[in-house]
Design an enzyme around this catalytic site. Structure first.
Site, PDB file in Angstrom:
ATOM      1  N   ASP A   1      -2.041  10.763  -2.643  1.00 34.89           N
ATOM      2  CA  ASP A   1      -2.369   9.658  -3.558  1.00 34.89           C
ATOM      3  C   ASP A   1      -2.642  10.152  -4.970  1.00 34.89           C
ATOM      4  OD1 ASP A   1      -2.989   8.536  -0.738  1.00 34.89           O
ATOM      5  OD2 ASP A   1      -2.775   6.822  -2.095  1.00 34.89           O
TER       6      ASP A   1
ATOM      7  N   ARG B   1       0.846  -1.195   0.000  1.00 39.02           N
ATOM      8  CA  ARG B   1       0.000   0.000   0.000  1.00 39.02           C
ATOM      9  C   ARG B   1       0.883   1.246   0.000  1.00 39.02           C
ATOM     10  NH1 ARG B   1       2.007   1.817   3.869  1.00 39.02           N
ATOM     11  NH2 ARG B   1       0.829   3.706   3.517  1.00 39.02           N
ATOM     12  N   GLY B   2       0.211   2.409  -0.126  1.00 40.24           N
ATOM     13  CA  GLY B   2       0.957   3.656  -0.316  1.00 40.24           C
ATOM     14  C   GLY B   2       1.075   3.868  -1.812  1.00 40.24           C
ATOM     15  N   ALA B   3       0.756   5.091  -2.259  1.00 35.16           N
ATOM     16  CA  ALA B   3       0.623   5.327  -3.701  1.00 35.16           C
ATOM     17  C   ALA B   3       1.850   4.890  -4.521  1.00 35.16           C
ATOM     18  CB  ALA B   3       0.287   6.800  -3.937  1.00 35.16           C
TER      19      ALA B   3
ATOM     20  N   ARG C   1      -7.319  -0.371  -7.109  1.00 36.82           N
ATOM     21  CA  ARG C   1      -7.490   0.770  -6.195  1.00 36.82           C
ATOM     22  C   ARG C   1      -7.531   2.030  -7.073  1.00 36.82           C
ATOM     23  NH1 ARG C   1      -4.301   1.144  -0.734  1.00 36.82           N
ATOM     24  NH2 ARG C   1      -6.219   2.234  -0.182  1.00 36.82           N
TER      25      ARG C   1
ATOM     26  N   GLN D   1      -2.554   2.851   9.858  1.00 38.54           N
ATOM     27  CA  GLN D   1      -1.232   2.887   9.207  1.00 38.54           C
ATOM     28  C   GLN D   1      -0.255   3.732  10.014  1.00 38.54           C
ATOM     29  OE1 GLN D   1      -4.157   3.227   7.651  1.00 38.54           O
ATOM     30  NE2 GLN D   1      -4.111   2.542   5.534  1.00 38.54           N
TER      31      GLN D   1
ATOM     32  N   ASN E   1      -5.576  12.364  -0.285  1.00 37.55           N
ATOM     33  CA  ASN E   1      -4.693  11.588   0.595  1.00 37.55           C
ATOM     34  C   ASN E   1      -5.578  10.872   1.612  1.00 37.55           C
ATOM     35  OD1 ASN E   1      -1.985  10.796   1.360  1.00 37.55           O
ATOM     36  ND2 ASN E   1      -2.334  11.942   3.246  1.00 37.55           N
ATOM     37  N   LYS E   2      -4.961  10.062   2.424  1.00 33.04           N
ATOM     38  CA  LYS E   2      -5.699   9.264   3.411  1.00 33.04           C
ATOM     39  C   LYS E   2      -6.752  10.107   4.130  1.00 33.04           C
ATOM     40  CE  LYS E   2      -5.453   5.758   4.137  1.00 33.04           C
ATOM     41  NZ  LYS E   2      -6.354   4.859   3.386  1.00 33.04           N
TER      42      LYS E   2
HETATM   43  O1  MRU Z   1      -4.707   3.221   1.951  1.00 26.30           O
HETATM   44  P1  MRU Z   1      -3.234   3.437   1.919  1.00 26.30           P
HETATM   45  O2  MRU Z   1      -2.521   2.917   3.121  1.00 26.30           O
HETATM   46  O3  MRU Z   1      -2.615   2.951   0.620  1.00 26.30           O
HETATM   47  O4  MRU Z   1      -3.078   5.015   1.929  1.00 26.30           O
HETATM   48  C1  MRU Z   1      -1.812   5.576   1.835  1.00 26.30           C
HETATM   49  C2  MRU Z   1      -1.799   7.039   1.942  1.00 26.30           C
HETATM   50  O5  MRU Z   1      -2.814   7.703   1.960  1.00 26.30           O
HETATM   51  C3  MRU Z   1      -0.469   7.704   1.924  1.00 26.30           C
HETATM   52  O6  MRU Z   1      -0.474   8.854   2.712  1.00 26.30           O
HETATM   53  C4  MRU Z   1      -0.160   8.099   0.488  1.00 26.30           C
HETATM   54  O7  MRU Z   1      -0.268   7.010  -0.376  1.00 26.30           O
HETATM   55  C5  MRU Z   1       1.197   8.679   0.353  1.00 26.30           C
HETATM   56  S1  MRU Z   1       2.397   7.390   0.516  1.00 26.30           S
HETATM   57  C6  MRU Z   1       3.907   7.902   0.200  1.00 26.30           C
END
Ligand code: MRU
Length: 352
Positions: A234, A44-46, A87, A193, A244-245
């Site tokens: 994201d 996970r994470g963009a 996603r 997270q 973002n999250k």
């Molecule tokens: O749902 P996730 O854990 O994939 O969400 C991740 C985030 O929102 C991060 O803040 C974002 O991807 C930036 S990661 C470098």
């Protein structure tokens, strides 16, 4: 700890759903295993999602059995659409897939060569992402005062990228440069997270980090404890609106009210020049059970209605600056992001 390991022709994904209690890797031998890992947030994470998706498409390309370039093109596009739909919010996923498709469709080579070329491109994306993260750290660290308390949300470290991270790279680089950095880490409901991943990473790096519940963020700002808020992204629309999250928008509102700078840190692969503004960013909705039964523990009555967007949109006017590997973008973002968001300005290999 790296989220994605590629060595000797083997791809291993760290199963982040098990952290911090267990360190286990998933052997990704097939694109469907990678898709499943992305879907359930094992990876996970963009940026990390983009890298994993690139390997998924490269693996899928091996399965296509035809010498006809048109049939090949159709089939590989179908695989890319399938992988890209897992996603929807993080644009890095589509960015990586499109980059591989451009490679495949150059057709200066025979169909039989494509799987190996795509694999090399996936490797290049992984290597470039690591460099981009280092660049973000270098550029962003200069924004932080010598003694500084930062508040961050979700996870933006090595686990969310090829290595080093985005917002976390800024924090760690500033600390490595001798700045005295403290961090408040939002736990980040519903999947924690922040608590599970960011705290693990920051403690391992010896950073002075304190965990807070998401709803404590406004209070620590009101008390004057926070000098800057830094999060990842994201997807960044052409006008600077940023997905973002979920919870990030609230932080930006609170930061604005308390006159605290609010920074986004992201690689240029997260900028979507084709997306005019935040209204056009698709927002993923997650399984209600992640809210009502976190980690298998029921905390709400059976059949509780739930709304669970995984991300929210922070409007550009609440963002002080956007830190990328190519430089720092200031408002008006519609102008300053333009060069970073074009294909010329984004990380990509030269022979596309
Ligand atoms: O749902 P996730 O854990 O994939 O969400 C991740 C985030 O929102 C991060 O803040 C974002 O991807 C930036 S990661 C470098």
């Amino acid at each position: 700890m790296r989220a994605i390991e590629w060595s000797n022709g083997r791809l291993k994904l760290l199963d982040q759903t098990l952290l911090p209690n267990k360190v286990e890797y998933i052997e990704a031998t097939d694109h469907s295993i990678i898709m499943d890992s992305i879907k359930r947030l094992a990876v996970r994470g963009a940026p990390a999602i983009g890298i994993a998706a690139a390997f998924a498409l490269a693996f899928a390309a091996r399965k296509i059995r035809t010498d006809d370039p048109n049939i090949y093109a159709n089939e590989i596009r179908q695989y890319a659409d399938e992988i890209g739909s897992v996603r929807p919010t993080a644009v890095n996923l589509r960015w990586a897939l499109d980059r591989l498709l451009r490679k495949a469709f150059a057709f200066t080579w025979s169909v039989g060569q494509i799987p190996d070329l795509l694999l090399s491109e996936a490797e290049a994306i992984l290597a470039e992402d690591i460099e981009m993260c280092k660049g973000i750290g270098r550029n962003g660290a200069s924004l932080l005062p010598d003694i500084c308390t930062v508040l961050t949300h979700c996870n933006t470290g090595a686990l969310a990228t090829g290595d080093y991270g985005t917002a976390q790279s800024v924090i760690v680089t500033a600390a490595e440069n001798g700045k005295k950095i403290r961090v408040y880490v939002d736990e980040t409901r519903p999947l924690f997270q922040g608590a599970r991943l960011t705290m693990t990473e920051l403690l391992a790096r010896g950073i002075d980090a304190t965990l807070i519940t998401d709803s404590t963020a406004a209070f620590v700002m009101q008390k004057g404890f926070v000098d800057a808020v830094i999060t990842g992204a994201d997807r960044i629309a052409a006008n600077g609106d940023t997905a973002n999250k979920v919870g990030t928008y609230g932080l930006a509102v609170h930061a604005s009210y308390h006159r605290i700078p609010f920074y986004i840190a992201a690689p240029t692969s997260t900028i979507d020049p084709d997306c005019p503004d935040g209204k056009h960013i698709p927002i993923e909705e997650r399984d209600p059970k992640e809210v009502t039964e976190p980690f298998g523990l029921r905390i709400a009555p059976v059949d509780t209605p739930v709304y669970s967007p995984a991300f929210d949109i922070t409007p550009a006017h609440l963002i002080t600056a956007i830190i990328t590997e190519r430089g720092i973008s200031y408002p008006p973002f519609i102008k300053s992001l333009r060069i970073f968001g074009t294909e010329e300005g984004r990380g990509r290999s030269d022979d596309n």
